[in-house]
Design a protein around this motif. Structure first.
Motif, PDB file in Angstrom:
ATOM      1  N   HIS A 120       2.002  -4.662  -3.387  1.00 21.62           N
ATOM      2  CA  HIS A 120       0.548  -4.762  -3.402  1.00 21.62           C
ATOM      3  C   HIS A 120       0.059  -5.998  -2.649  1.00 21.62           C
ATOM      4  N   ARG A 175     -10.288 -11.568  -1.588  1.00 20.78           N
ATOM      5  CA  ARG A 175     -11.642 -11.018  -1.747  1.00 20.78           C
ATOM      6  C   ARG A 175     -11.734  -9.606  -1.165  1.00 20.78           C
ATOM      7  N   ASP A 216      -1.345   0.513  -2.392  1.00 18.06           N
ATOM      8  CA  ASP A 216      -2.577   0.174  -1.682  1.00 18.06           C
ATOM      9  C   ASP A 216      -2.510   0.467  -0.193  1.00 18.06           C
ATOM     10  N   ALA A 223      -9.201  -7.497  -0.805  1.00 18.51           N
ATOM     11  CA  ALA A 223      -8.406  -6.607  -1.654  1.00 18.51           C
ATOM     12  C   ALA A 223      -9.149  -6.286  -2.939  1.00 18.51           C
ATOM     13  N   TYR A 224      -9.818  -7.267  -3.501  1.00 13.08           N
ATOM     14  CA  TYR A 224     -10.583  -7.033  -4.720  1.00 13.08           C
ATOM     15  C   TYR A 224     -11.758  -6.094  -4.449  1.00 13.08           C
ATOM     16  N   ALA A 225     -12.391  -6.251  -3.304  1.00  7.85           N
ATOM     17  CA  ALA A 225     -13.512  -5.382  -2.953  1.00  7.85           C
ATOM     18  C   ALA A 225     -13.054  -3.940  -2.756  1.00  7.85           C
ATOM     19  N   ARG A 226     -11.853  -3.772  -2.246  1.00 10.41           N
ATOM     20  CA  ARG A 226     -11.282  -2.427  -2.081  1.00 10.41           C
ATOM     21  C   ARG A 226     -10.690  -1.900  -3.359  1.00 10.41           C
ATOM     22  N   ASP A 227     -10.562  -2.755  -4.366  1.00  9.22           N
ATOM     23  CA  ASP A 227      -9.928  -2.416  -5.637  1.00  9.22           C
ATOM     24  C   ASP A 227      -8.480  -2.008  -5.410  1.00  9.22           C
ATOM     25  N   SER A 228      -7.804  -2.724  -4.498  1.00 10.83           N
ATOM     26  CA  SER A 228      -6.420  -2.406  -4.184  1.00 10.83           C
ATOM     27  C   SER A 228      -5.442  -3.168  -5.058  1.00 10.83           C
ATOM     28  N   SER A 229      -5.928  -3.885  -6.046  1.00 12.06           N
ATOM     29  CA  SER A 229      -5.024  -4.663  -6.882  1.00 12.06           C
ATOM     30  C   SER A 229      -4.524  -3.879  -8.083  1.00 12.06           C
ATOM     31  N   ARG A 230      -4.905  -2.601  -8.195  1.00  8.96           N
ATOM     32  CA  ARG A 230      -4.439  -1.794  -9.324  1.00  8.96           C
ATOM     33  C   ARG A 230      -2.941  -1.570  -9.210  1.00  8.96           C
ATOM     34  N   GLU A 231      -2.271  -1.660 -10.337  1.00  4.74           N
ATOM     35  CA  GLU A 231      -0.815  -1.534 -10.351  1.00  4.74           C
ATOM     36  C   GLU A 231      -0.341  -0.083 -10.277  1.00  4.74           C
TER      37      GLU A 231
END
Length: 117
Positions: A31, A87, A101, A89-97
């Motif tokens: 990720h 920022r 991503d 990655a957070y905006a894309r919501d790519s931090s979900r486990e």
């Protein structure tokens, strides 16, 4: 050979190991946020250790100034780049486990298996 050369060699070797571990972390983690951490922390420490080794090899004030400027620039730019990547990655919501991503390498196929179509 000066008395500081063994210490310079140790700093250079440790800095190279840290830079190598940063590269391995970029390949290993899946990720964006994990990769961001692996690419910033050991890489900056490795660069700073290499710069320290350069100064220990030739410990003069004429060398210390440019090396300190390079080290300071590295610390500042990596911090800004990490913030920008986090920022985004957070905006894309790519931090979900639970999902990939899109930045990781595809899983390796076992030898002898046919590729999926």
């Amino acid at each position: 050979m000066s008395a500081l050369d063994p210490l310079a060699g140790a700093c250079l070797l440790l800095g190279a190991v840290l830079a190598l571990s940063a590269g391995a972390g970029l390949v290993k983690f899946r990720h964006t946020l994990e990769r961001m951490h692996a690419g910033t922390k050991p890489q900056v420490a490795g660069v700073l250790l290499v710069l320290l080794a350069m100064w220990l090899h030739r410990p003069t004030w004429a060398i210390a100034g440019p090396l300190a400027l390079v080290g300071l620039s590295q610390v500042i730019t990596v911090a800004v780049a990490a913030y920008t990547v986090a920022r985004a990655a957070y905006a894309r919501d790519s931090s979900r486990e639970d999902e990939d991503d899109g930045t990781s390498l595809p899983p390796e196929e076992p030898p002898g298996s046919s590729p999926k179509s």
